[in-house]
Design a protein around this motif. Sequence first.
Motif, PDB file in Angstrom:
ATOM      1  N   ASN A   1      53.831   5.321 -13.161  1.00  0.00           N
ATOM      2  CA  ASN A   1      52.782   4.237 -13.288  1.00  0.00           C
ATOM      3  C   ASN A   1      52.262   4.267 -14.937  1.00  0.00           C
ATOM      4  OD1 ASN A   1      51.775   2.883 -11.005  1.00  0.00           O
ATOM      5  ND2 ASN A   1      51.786   5.308 -10.364  1.00  0.00           N
TER       6      ASN A   1
ATOM      7  N   ASN B   1      52.470   1.084 -17.466  1.00  0.00           N
ATOM      8  CA  ASN B   1      51.339   0.547 -18.400  1.00  0.00           C
ATOM      9  C   ASN B   1      51.556   0.634 -19.710  1.00  0.00           C
ATOM     10  OD1 ASN B   1      48.416   0.002 -16.765  1.00  0.00           O
ATOM     11  ND2 ASN B   1      49.752   1.742 -15.502  1.00  0.00           N
TER      12      ASN B   1
ATOM     13  N   THR C   1      41.820  -4.009 -13.664  1.00  0.00           N
ATOM     14  CA  THR C   1      43.076  -4.321 -14.295  1.00  0.00           C
ATOM     15  C   THR C   1      42.844  -5.305 -15.445  1.00  0.00           C
ATOM     16  OG1 THR C   1      45.116  -5.281 -14.281  1.00  0.00           O
ATOM     17  CG2 THR C   1      43.657  -5.963 -12.635  1.00  0.00           C
TER      18      THR C   1
END
Length: 541
Positions: free
Chosen positions: A286, A290, A355
Motif C-alpha cells: 500500500n 501511494n 484520499t
Amino acid sequence: MSATDRPADTEKATRSPVSSPPIADARQPHSGQSDIFFAAVKTTRMPMIVTDPRQPDNPIVFCNEAFSFMTGYSEEEILGTNCRFLQGPETDRDVVAQIRAAVERRDEIAVELLNYRKNGSTFWNALFISPVYDDAGELVYFFSSQLDISRRREAEDALHEAQKMEAVGKLTGGIAHDFNNLLQVIIGYSDILEARIDAGDRSGRRAVEAIGAAAARGATLTQQLLAFARKQELRDRLLNFNQLIEDFRPILNRTAGEGVILRQRLEENLWNCRIDPVQAEMALLNIVTNAREAIARQGTGGAISISTRNMIQSADQPEGPANLEAGEYVVVRIADDGPGIDPTIADKVFDPFFTTKEMGKGAGLGLAMVYGFMRQSGGLATVEADAEGGAALSLYFPRAAGVTERRLSAVQPARKGGAERVLMVEDQEDVGDLGRSMLEDLGYDVVLTRSAREALDHLAQDSDFQLLFTDILMPGGMNGVALAQVVRRDYPRLAVLLTTGFADEAIEEGARSYELIRKPYRRSELNERIRAVLDRPGART
C-alpha cells in the motif's frame, strides 16, 4: 503583549533606547526590596519578562535567564524589543488578538500560544500576563511568566488522535462485520452457481465470474476496514524485516512500475520482529503504491527508497515520535521524491476514506489499513515531508527476541468433500441457509441451529456429529468461542471450526486454540479448511 501586531518574519520592533531595566527607579520607595525581588526572579527556572507600557510599543525591559534560554535569544537581543518577535506563521492570530485586547483593558490573561525560538523551531508557550501598579495606582509594568508546555500539548494531541481513531475504528469494524455477512451470501451463492452452470454457457459463466470478482473486491475493502479498526486476525511469527523485503522485492518492483527506481538500504544486523508477514507485505504494498502514484503526478520518473534500522526510544530523550512508547524498535522507512505532502493534510492521511485521488481512483483505505496494522502490532506509523523532497512514511515495529523462523509449506492437491455430519450454528438466517447449502453441495449431512443454546440442546439429544461449525458473534449470552469450549469439554471427539467476519481482542484470544475461517470464504476454501480439521491425525479419536 503589544496593542499592535506584526508578522514575525519582518524586522523586530524598533528598540527602545533603554539599555538596562529601570526597575529600581520606578519603585524608588522600596528599591532595596525591589532589587532583591528581581535578583531572585532573574535566577528562577520559570521564564519571566517585564514590559514597560509607558514607552512606545511596550518594550521588554527585563528578562531572566530562563526566558533567554527558552527562546535562544541573548538578553541584549531581547531588551527593548516588543515580545511579538516570538510570533511566526503558525501563531494563532485569534489568541494574539485576545492578548492585545487584554493589554489594552489592563486585564490579566492566561493563554497557550505557539511561539518561535531564534533557531526557527516552535514551542507551545503557557503565557500569563498581569498588570503591575505603583502605590498611586498608576500602571507601570506588565509582568509575564512563560512555560514551555510542548511535551504536554504533544501528549494531548496524541491522546485526542488515539481517541478519534478508536471511535472511528469501532464504527468501521462494525460496518465491516455486517458487510462481510452480506458478501458471504453473494460469494457463496456465486460459487454454487458457477459449479452448476453448463460449461457451454459462456455468458452465464462470465456473469457469475463478474459477480464473484466484484464481491472479492468488496471483501478486500472490508478487510482493510478491519485492519484499520485493529480487528483483523493477526497470525504473527518471528521474522526479520530485511528478509521479508528481499523475498517481497519482485512484487514491490512490479508495483513501483516502469520509470520508478526502487532503492533499498537495509541495516545488516537488524533486530527481529514478531508480526504477521502477510499484513506486513500488504502494508508495504500500500505504501509503495501511494508513493508510485505521487511520483506519477509529477509526470516524470522518480525513486522510492526503502530503508531499515534499529532504534532505541528513550523516555528522557526520544529519538522517534513523541507518542511512541519507550523501548527497542525496528524502523522501516519508505521515502519517495514525489511532490511531497501538504502539511495541512499530514494528520489526515491515515483516516479511512481520506484520499487526494480523483473520484473512483481509490477508496482511501490503504494507509488506514497500515495504521491499524501497526497499532495492532504494538507499533506506530508516521508520515512526514522528506528532507530531500517528497514524502516519507516510517513504520516502528517493536523488537522481538529470537531467531528468524522460515517454514516452507508443500502445495496440497485440492480435496474433495465428505459425508460427515456437521452441526452448524449461525444466527444470521441468510448466511446460515447459504452455509447449509454449500456444505450439502459438498456432500456433508448438515443440521443448522440458530444459537449456541439451541446447538447444545440438539447435542444433548443427538451427539453423533463429526464437526461443529459455528459463528463467533451470536446473541443469547454465549458466543461461538464459549460454545466451542463447552463442546471440547463435554464432547471431546467433536472437531471444531470457527468462523467470523469480525472479532474483538478478547474473543480472538479465546479463539486461538481453534481453527478459524474468516468471512467471506469461498466454497473451495471452506471445504479445504473442513478437511484439514477432520483429516488431522487424532482429530476424531
